[in-house]
Design a protein around this motif. Sequence first.
Motif, short mmCIF file in Angstrom:
data_model
loop_
_atom_site.label_atom_id
_atom_site.label_comp_id
_atom_site.label_asym_id
_atom_site.label_seq_id
_atom_site.Cartn_x
_atom_site.Cartn_y
_atom_site.Cartn_z
N GLU A 80 -6.49 -0.47 5.55
CA GLU A 80 -5.42 0.44 4.71
C GLU A 80 -5.84 2.01 4.42
O GLU A 80 -5.04 2.58 3.92
CB GLU A 80 -4.89 0.05 3.57
CG GLU A 80 -4.33 -1.73 3.32
CD GLU A 80 -2.88 -1.30 4.11
OE1 GLU A 80 -2.47 -0.44 4.14
OE2 GLU A 80 -2.77 -2.37 4.94
N ARG A 81 -7.31 1.56 4.91
CA ARG A 81 -7.94 3.64 4.66
C ARG A 81 -7.15 4.08 5.97
O ARG A 81 -7.11 5.63 5.45
CB ARG A 81 -8.86 3.29 3.97
CG ARG A 81 -9.98 4.17 3.72
CD ARG A 81 -11.18 4.35 2.86
NE ARG A 81 -12.19 4.14 3.87
CZ ARG A 81 -12.91 4.73 4.51
NH1 ARG A 81 -12.63 6.48 4.06
NH2 ARG A 81 -14.13 5.01 5.03
N ALA A 83 -5.22 3.68 7.42
CA ALA A 83 -3.21 3.56 7.89
C ALA A 83 -3.59 4.97 6.70
O ALA A 83 -2.75 5.99 6.83
CB ALA A 83 -2.55 2.69 7.33
N ARG A 84 -4.15 5.00 5.28
CA ARG A 84 -3.99 6.45 4.55
C ARG A 84 -4.36 8.13 5.28
O ARG A 84 -3.40 8.62 4.90
CB ARG A 84 -4.77 6.52 3.51
CG ARG A 84 -3.79 6.87 2.65
CD ARG A 84 -5.78 6.72 1.01
NE ARG A 84 -6.62 7.29 1.62
CZ ARG A 84 -7.90 7.35 0.68
NH1 ARG A 84 -7.76 6.01 1.26
NH2 ARG A 84 -8.81 8.52 1.47
N LEU A 85 -5.05 8.00 5.40
CA LEU A 85 -5.43 8.58 6.96
C LEU A 85 -5.05 9.03 8.19
O LEU A 85 -4.83 10.70 7.80
CB LEU A 85 -7.33 8.64 7.29
CG LEU A 85 -8.20 8.94 6.15
CD1 LEU A 85 -9.79 7.53 7.41
CD2 LEU A 85 -8.53 9.32 5.40
N GLY A 87 -1.95 8.67 7.80
CA GLY A 87 -0.91 9.26 7.10
C GLY A 87 -0.93 10.15 6.55
O GLY A 87 0.07 11.45 6.24
N GLU A 88 -2.58 10.73 6.59
CA GLU A 88 -1.57 11.83 5.84
C GLU A 88 -2.31 12.88 6.80
O GLU A 88 -1.48 14.17 6.98
CB GLU A 88 -3.56 12.66 5.05
CG GLU A 88 -3.72 11.53 3.52
CD GLU A 88 -5.15 11.55 2.96
OE1 GLU A 88 -6.06 11.83 3.55
OE2 GLU A 88 -5.27 11.09 1.78
N PRO A 93 3.40 9.80 4.42
CA PRO A 93 2.86 9.44 2.82
C PRO A 93 2.86 8.29 2.45
O PRO A 93 1.94 7.44 1.97
CB PRO A 93 3.21 10.38 1.36
CG PRO A 93 4.27 10.88 1.75
CD PRO A 93 4.48 10.62 3.80
N HIS A 94 3.88 6.91 3.29
CA HIS A 94 4.37 5.94 2.45
C HIS A 94 3.59 4.93 4.16
O HIS A 94 4.23 3.88 5.24
CB HIS A 94 5.88 5.97 3.24
CG HIS A 94 6.08 6.40 1.78
ND1 HIS A 94 5.96 6.82 0.76
CD2 HIS A 94 7.76 7.05 1.53
CE1 HIS A 94 5.83 6.99 -0.50
NE2 HIS A 94 7.87 7.04 0.54
N ASN A 96 1.20 2.79 6.05
CA ASN A 96 0.20 1.18 5.59
C ASN A 96 -0.06 0.74 6.79
O ASN A 96 0.05 1.69 8.32
CB ASN A 96 0.89 0.70 5.29
CG ASN A 96 1.94 -0.72 5.99
OD1 ASN A 96 2.67 1.08 6.69
ND2 ASN A 96 3.15 -1.14 4.83
N TYR A 97 -0.58 -0.40 6.76
CA TYR A 97 -1.33 -0.72 8.52
C TYR A 97 -0.45 -1.51 9.10
O TYR A 97 -0.41 -1.77 10.58
CB TYR A 97 -2.67 -1.83 8.38
CG TYR A 97 -3.23 -2.16 9.33
CD1 TYR A 97 -3.91 -1.78 10.18
CD2 TYR A 97 -3.34 -3.84 9.86
CE1 TYR A 97 -4.17 -2.19 11.62
CE2 TYR A 97 -3.08 -4.30 11.04
CZ TYR A 97 -3.72 -3.59 11.52
OH TYR A 97 -4.54 -3.89 12.97
#
Length: 270
Positions: A80-81, A83-85, A87-88, A93-94, A96-97
């Motif tokens: 998830e992290r 995926a967050r990176l 996404g940034e 912003p949405h 996810n893995y």
Amino acid sequence: MTRDGERRVMERGGVVGLTRCERMIRLTVLFPDWAYKPAWSPGSRQVQLWHFLLELLGRGEGGAIGWGGEWGEFVIRDPERLARLWGERKGKPHMNYDKLSRALRYYYNKRILHKTKGKRFTYKFNFSKLILVNYPGHPAAPGHQLVQSGPLPFPLLPAESGLPLCGGAAVQPVPSYPLLLPCCLPKPVPTPRALHGHFPFISTPGRPGANLRELRESALHVSANGWPHKSPVGWDLNHISRSLFGGVKQTESQGEERRAGSDAQMGERE
DNA sequence: CCCGGAAGCG
DNA sequence: CGCTTCCGGG
């Protein structure tokens, strides 16, 4: 007092005063600068996911992702992290893995990645399809950004022998001449059958002190910075990308999926 | 978790 | 084209 041939071997090739071991390790992955231009700037393309992954892996980005297992294998420790990176970076912003892993699965057909079955969150790069530049000098070539340098667990293989030249902890002896050159296969390939399934590298004929630049330009039609010319007719990065990754839809209707040996040893085989 | 089809977006 | 989004299925 130094051992002969160990130092100052390749000054004309761009290496000054490096030992053989240092040269061997100082393999570098370079991406074209469009990969890092912001999306809105003219003539830019978005960063691709595998760029991003290699970037994080090269930085030793703690925690989220890291090398593991065999050469080219990496483990996503914090999906998830990651995926967050991602996404940034992409302005999603949405992310996810679940979505990111779908994108990874699209790389299977393109043969950039494949899954190592049984191991959770573990994938494996197919480096035979990646463009790696053996650029031993420190300053990145003009038009490029250095995204990774230092010891690489990359399975760099010479096209003919199939033996690893350099990989992670176990570093094998390496000839004292330039190892590998970036090989972006020209579009009209003379013998497609022979080249099919080969690595995108060409090893030099073993001439100590050979000029890298000359070899690159003559053999590979790439510019001094290691990347292909943006020639007027269809020889830009789009075509490179297509010739390397694209058009591999691979319908297994005929069972003729058998690839010529060299690729299978790092791809399908375990 | 992992897989891929399907649709849609820029 | 390279994802993103969504989802049914294993």
